[in-house]
Design a protein around this motif. Sequence first.
Motif, short mmCIF file in Angstrom:
data_model
loop_
_atom_site.label_atom_id
_atom_site.label_comp_id
_atom_site.label_asym_id
_atom_site.label_seq_id
_atom_site.Cartn_x
_atom_site.Cartn_y
_atom_site.Cartn_z
N VAL A 122 -1.15 8.55 21.47
CA VAL A 122 -0.38 7.96 22.58
C VAL A 122 1.04 8.51 22.49
CG1 VAL A 122 -0.03 5.86 21.18
CG2 VAL A 122 0.51 5.85 23.62
N TRP A 163 -1.97 8.79 27.15
CA TRP A 163 -3.11 8.62 26.25
C TRP A 163 -3.88 9.94 26.15
CZ3 TRP A 163 -2.28 3.96 24.35
CH2 TRP A 163 -1.73 2.97 25.15
N VAL A 215 -6.07 -1.17 24.87
CA VAL A 215 -6.18 -0.03 23.95
C VAL A 215 -5.82 -0.51 22.54
CG1 VAL A 215 -5.45 2.32 23.45
CG2 VAL A 215 -5.48 1.52 25.82
N PHE A 265 -1.67 -2.84 24.81
CA PHE A 265 -1.83 -1.96 23.65
C PHE A 265 -1.64 -2.78 22.39
CE2 PHE A 265 0.20 1.21 20.64
CZ PHE A 265 -0.99 1.83 20.30
N THR A 280 -1.46 -2.58 18.26
CA THR A 280 -1.28 -1.70 17.11
C THR A 280 -0.74 -2.51 15.95
OG1 THR A 280 -0.39 0.44 16.39
CG2 THR A 280 1.06 -0.96 17.70
N LEU A 316 5.87 2.56 26.48
CA LEU A 316 4.76 1.73 26.92
C LEU A 316 5.25 0.51 27.69
CD1 LEU A 316 2.60 1.98 23.69
CD2 LEU A 316 1.77 2.54 25.97
N THR A 354 2.58 -4.86 24.84
CA THR A 354 2.37 -4.35 23.49
C THR A 354 2.30 -5.50 22.50
OG1 THR A 354 4.73 -4.02 23.13
CG2 THR A 354 3.50 -2.15 23.99
#
Length: 261
Positions: free
Chosen positions: A176, A182, A205, A229, A231, A251, A258
């Motif tokens: 990313v 992406w 994601v 997203f 992470t 993002l 996020t």
Amino acid sequence: MGVAHRLDLTLRLVQGAGRVSVSELAQRLGVSEMTVRRDLDALDRQGLVRRVRGGAVPTRAREEEAGFSTRETWQAATKDRLAAAVAQLVEPGSRVLLDAGTTTVHVAEQLAARAPLTVTVLSLQAAARLADRPGIELIVAGGRSRPGERSLVGPLALRTLESLAFDCFLMSIGGVHAEHGWSEFSLDDAAVKQAGLHQAARTVVVADATKLGVRAFSQVAPLDAAHCFVTDAAAADTATHPNGPRTLDALRDAGVETLLA
């Protein structure tokens, strides 16, 4: 960046590029060339790459060992944490498309607790985790099993996805990037992800922090194609992930929620 994370990304960069130099890897990973040489030597000893003058090439003869089965146990605790966070975003009763990848196999384990669900899977490993789970209606997308990854790709997989509609696509990703969006290391995997994005009302994601700032071989979509997203918290640490905060900012600017797990 942890050693296992760095080895994972180094291996995938070599596989995706076909041949990559020490200097390029150092730039992409934000580490010294000495560190890159040490990592390449470690991967060479395992038979996962072959050292050549100035860099490395993948060992196609051991494609199976160089794929999913090698990476499966790397950073398992981080993947468990990410998977738990992703599963909480899935509403019971949803029609879910679950992508291939080592992290999404951990997600498959967590989805059983969100039943009832209809889950269409894009990998043989995820299918094995969800088969016969109470409350899970399992659909295995057709297609060719990609060697080393056992992800389901090709025209048959694409036709299957085009005939279905999903409430949520849980997508894994190879890279990313703030400018390039992406991206994925395989053209086949990128094509399947593009179909999944088109057929889903919402896309989440999931990827560990080493994927931030990475531009893989094949672009999948711009950043705003996803809705959320997930992470790990290390993504916000410039000391270990120099490109992390900038990518997270991009993002958010693109309207992507996020979550740091």
